[in-house]
Motif scaffolding. Sequence first.
Motif, PDB file in Angstrom:
ATOM      1  N   GLY A   1       4.044  -8.427 -26.139  1.00 44.52           N
ATOM      2  CA  GLY A   1       2.587  -7.975 -26.742  1.00 44.52           C
ATOM      3  C   GLY A   1       2.570  -6.505 -26.229  1.00 44.52           C
ATOM      4  N   ARG A   2       3.429  -5.899 -26.184  1.00 44.38           N
ATOM      5  CA  ARG A   2       3.100  -4.279 -25.982  1.00 44.38           C
ATOM      6  C   ARG A   2       2.592  -3.820 -27.208  1.00 44.38           C
ATOM      7  NH1 ARG A   2       9.160  -3.486 -23.569  1.00 44.38           N
ATOM      8  NH2 ARG A   2       8.847  -4.370 -21.429  1.00 44.38           N
ATOM      9  N   ASN A   3       2.246  -2.443 -26.970  1.00 45.03           N
ATOM     10  CA  ASN A   3       1.269  -1.690 -27.631  1.00 45.03           C
ATOM     11  C   ASN A   3       2.092  -1.585 -29.056  1.00 45.03           C
ATOM     12  OD1 ASN A   3       2.706   0.649 -27.134  1.00 45.03           O
ATOM     13  ND2 ASN A   3       1.269   1.233 -25.645  1.00 45.03           N
ATOM     14  N   VAL A   4       1.655  -1.189 -29.961  1.00 48.29           N
ATOM     15  CA  VAL A   4       2.015  -0.677 -31.207  1.00 48.29           C
ATOM     16  C   VAL A   4       2.890   0.582 -31.294  1.00 48.29           C
ATOM     17  CG1 VAL A   4       1.285   0.209 -33.850  1.00 48.29           C
ATOM     18  CG2 VAL A   4       0.130  -1.501 -32.600  1.00 48.29           C
ATOM     19  N   HIS A   5       2.519   1.455 -30.254  1.00 46.30           N
ATOM     20  CA  HIS A   5       3.439   2.661 -30.137  1.00 46.30           C
ATOM     21  C   HIS A   5       4.887   1.916 -29.596  1.00 46.30           C
ATOM     22  CE1 HIS A   5       4.625   6.818 -29.132  1.00 46.30           C
ATOM     23  NE2 HIS A   5       5.143   6.186 -27.936  1.00 46.30           N
ATOM     24  N   GLU A   6       4.899   1.449 -28.656  1.00 45.14           N
ATOM     25  CA  GLU A   6       6.222   0.677 -28.425  1.00 45.14           C
ATOM     26  C   GLU A   6       7.102  -0.116 -29.461  1.00 45.14           C
ATOM     27  OE1 GLU A   6       8.000   1.118 -25.452  1.00 45.14           O
ATOM     28  OE2 GLU A   6       6.496   2.585 -24.775  1.00 45.14           O
ATOM     29  N   LEU A   7       6.297  -0.713 -30.214  1.00 42.06           N
ATOM     30  CA  LEU A   7       6.924  -1.360 -31.231  1.00 42.06           C
ATOM     31  C   LEU A   7       7.692  -0.667 -32.377  1.00 42.06           C
ATOM     32  CD1 LEU A   7       7.741  -4.354 -32.313  1.00 42.06           C
ATOM     33  CD2 LEU A   7       5.283  -4.331 -33.446  1.00 42.06           C
TER      34      LEU A   7
ATOM     35  N   ILE B   1      21.103  -4.573 -28.942  1.00 39.72           N
ATOM     36  CA  ILE B   1      20.249  -4.038 -27.923  1.00 39.72           C
ATOM     37  C   ILE B   1      19.018  -3.765 -28.799  1.00 39.72           C
ATOM     38  CG2 ILE B   1      19.897  -2.230 -26.535  1.00 39.72           C
ATOM     39  CD1 ILE B   1      22.838  -2.136 -25.710  1.00 39.72           C
ATOM     40  N   SER B   2      19.041  -2.789 -29.977  1.00 40.47           N
ATOM     41  CA  SER B   2      17.684  -2.612 -30.520  1.00 40.47           C
ATOM     42  C   SER B   2      17.009  -3.935 -30.870  1.00 40.47           C
ATOM     43  CB  SER B   2      18.155  -1.689 -31.727  1.00 40.47           C
ATOM     44  OG  SER B   2      18.579  -2.530 -32.931  1.00 40.47           O
ATOM     45  N   LYS B   3      17.785  -4.843 -31.477  1.00 43.45           N
ATOM     46  CA  LYS B   3      17.039  -6.113 -31.766  1.00 43.45           C
ATOM     47  C   LYS B   3      16.504  -6.789 -30.525  1.00 43.45           C
ATOM     48  CE  LYS B   3      19.830  -7.130 -35.903  1.00 43.45           C
ATOM     49  NZ  LYS B   3      18.765  -7.173 -36.969  1.00 43.45           N
ATOM     50  N   GLU B   4      17.025  -6.774 -29.451  1.00 47.40           N
ATOM     51  CA  GLU B   4      16.583  -7.374 -28.266  1.00 47.40           C
ATOM     52  C   GLU B   4      15.560  -6.618 -27.663  1.00 47.40           C
ATOM     53  OE1 GLU B   4      16.008  -9.940 -25.224  1.00 47.40           O
ATOM     54  OE2 GLU B   4      17.341 -10.177 -26.752  1.00 47.40           O
ATOM     55  N   ALA B   5      15.321  -5.105 -27.985  1.00 52.26           N
ATOM     56  CA  ALA B   5      14.335  -4.675 -27.256  1.00 52.26           C
ATOM     57  C   ALA B   5      13.079  -4.679 -28.150  1.00 52.26           C
ATOM     58  CB  ALA B   5      14.613  -2.898 -27.674  1.00 52.26           C
ATOM     59  N   LYS B   6      13.318  -4.872 -29.569  1.00 51.06           N
ATOM     60  CA  LYS B   6      12.076  -5.274 -30.583  1.00 51.06           C
ATOM     61  C   LYS B   6      11.615  -6.605 -30.068  1.00 51.06           C
ATOM     62  CE  LYS B   6      10.977  -5.050 -35.428  1.00 51.06           C
ATOM     63  NZ  LYS B   6      11.668  -4.883 -36.662  1.00 51.06           N
TER      64      LYS B   6
ATOM     65  N   ASP C   1      11.379  -0.004 -33.627  1.00 55.30           N
ATOM     66  CA  ASP C   1      11.652  -0.188 -35.057  1.00 55.30           C
ATOM     67  C   ASP C   1      12.508   1.208 -35.426  1.00 55.30           C
ATOM     68  OD1 ASP C   1      10.376  -2.591 -35.771  1.00 55.30           O
ATOM     69  OD2 ASP C   1       8.428  -1.517 -36.477  1.00 55.30           O
ATOM     70  N   ILE C   2      11.934   2.393 -34.754  1.00 55.79           N
ATOM     71  CA  ILE C   2      12.840   3.430 -35.173  1.00 55.79           C
ATOM     72  C   ILE C   2      14.251   3.196 -34.518  1.00 55.79           C
ATOM     73  CG2 ILE C   2      13.065   5.774 -34.520  1.00 55.79           C
ATOM     74  CD1 ILE C   2       9.965   6.145 -34.790  1.00 55.79           C
TER      75      ILE C   2
END
Length: 108
Positions: A53-59, A41-46, A63-64
């Motif tokens: 092209g979401r913002n850096v904050h979402e990326l 799920i985390s890999k899919e979200a990333k 990552d966290i």
Amino acid sequence: SSGEANFSHEITSLEATERWACEKIRLAEAIVELADIEMAISKEAKSSCCISGRNVHELKKADIFEARSNVELARAKKTLAEAMVLRAETTERLHCVRMKHAQNESDQ
């Protein structure tokens, strides 16, 4: 006899430990499975963050989440490995105690 009572107690204790280790393995396997799912799920979200092209904050949040999922998976695998070692050691000890008892019985 006192020796027989000690043997019986040791066998009972080892058998209980072996059952507990088997249960811990079963639970740890389920936790590893859940951690694997969380990791996917985390890999899919990333991946969806990168694609959209979401913002850096979402990326960074993705990552966290991925890093935390990785830690949980590692912990689950460690718990599973420790339980497997406990079961193997207990099974070996149980075998040795039974063999020793059988030897003592045949010597008498």
